[in-house]
Design an enzyme around this catalytic site. Sequence first.
Site, PDB file in Angstrom:
ATOM      1  N   ASP A  34       0.829  -1.207   0.000  1.00 36.76           N
ATOM      2  CA  ASP A  34       0.000   0.000   0.000  1.00 36.76           C
ATOM      3  C   ASP A  34       0.862   1.255   0.000  1.00 36.76           C
ATOM      4  OD1 ASP A  34      -2.273  -1.488   0.009  1.00 36.76           O
ATOM      5  OD2 ASP A  34      -2.734  -1.215   2.131  1.00 36.76           O
ATOM      6  N   LYS A  56      -4.057   2.862  -2.321  1.00 33.65           N
ATOM      7  CA  LYS A  56      -5.179   3.757  -2.576  1.00 33.65           C
ATOM      8  C   LYS A  56      -4.757   5.155  -2.146  1.00 33.65           C
ATOM      9  CE  LYS A  56      -8.685   0.170  -1.888  1.00 33.65           C
ATOM     10  NZ  LYS A  56      -7.744  -0.952  -1.824  1.00 33.65           N
ATOM     11  N   MET A 168      -9.765   7.905   8.598  1.00 34.00           N
ATOM     12  CA  MET A 168     -10.406   8.358   7.355  1.00 34.00           C
ATOM     13  C   MET A 168     -11.441   9.446   7.627  1.00 34.00           C
ATOM     14  SD  MET A 168     -10.754   4.594   5.554  1.00 34.00           S
ATOM     15  CE  MET A 168     -11.084   3.765   7.117  1.00 34.00           C
TER      16      MET A 168
END
Length: 249
Positions: A34, A56, A168
């Site tokens: 990642d 991402k 997030m």
Amino acid sequence: MNTLFLVGSGPGDPGLLTIKAYETIKFAQVILFDNLVDERIIELAPDNCIKRFVGKIPYAKQVTQDEIHALISFYCNRYRRVVRLKGGDPYMFGRGFEEWLYAKRRSIDVQYIPGISAMQGAGLNSIPLTHRGVSNGVWALTATKEDGAFACDLSLAAQSTSTVVIYMGMQKLAQIARVYVMLGKADRPAAIVQQVSCKDQNQVLCCVADLVMASENSGLSNPAIIIIGEVVDLQNTLRAANETTRIVI
């Protein structure tokens, strides 16, 4: 037997890798990693190891979860030691168990190797998750659901005296602040911590009502976590106590 290793790389600093994670990376034939994985950790892999970025990146084109699953299947059918390397811990908002299920349904052997999560790394910024007489528990939440909507569980967490850690949440700062303001807790201490344990680690302290302004003034953005609770203010309490002591002397 070909094996998929779900490995947590920790919050960033390679020194925070577990010994088992380190040894697994050192003998990997394939690594799917990642964007939150420090490049120094990737460099621990053998020179002939296949290294594929599947991260991402916020606000940019992303490798979809279906594409990641396809790569897992492709490489696990061809190599014995495939490492799926994730920042923090794979099972802490990392979709690690989705990948575990995918592999198991295809009769792929899977080993899970935990990592230190970003919220545990908050202690490097003098913010404990719990403290006797201050916080008896921790809520770990995401502010953004799979469809991008605001996660309403925060309204439950905000009613407790426990520490609240939000992943997030940088695009939902206004909604987060509104929840606390509506509950009459606008002055609850808060911190935004970016790049925990990394060389460019940074943080800003504020009250929860000022999260948006604090973010804009400091320039902090993703990747970051938000910590809300009285534990955030403990470092200021210590400074105040030290200053009082100096005055008395």
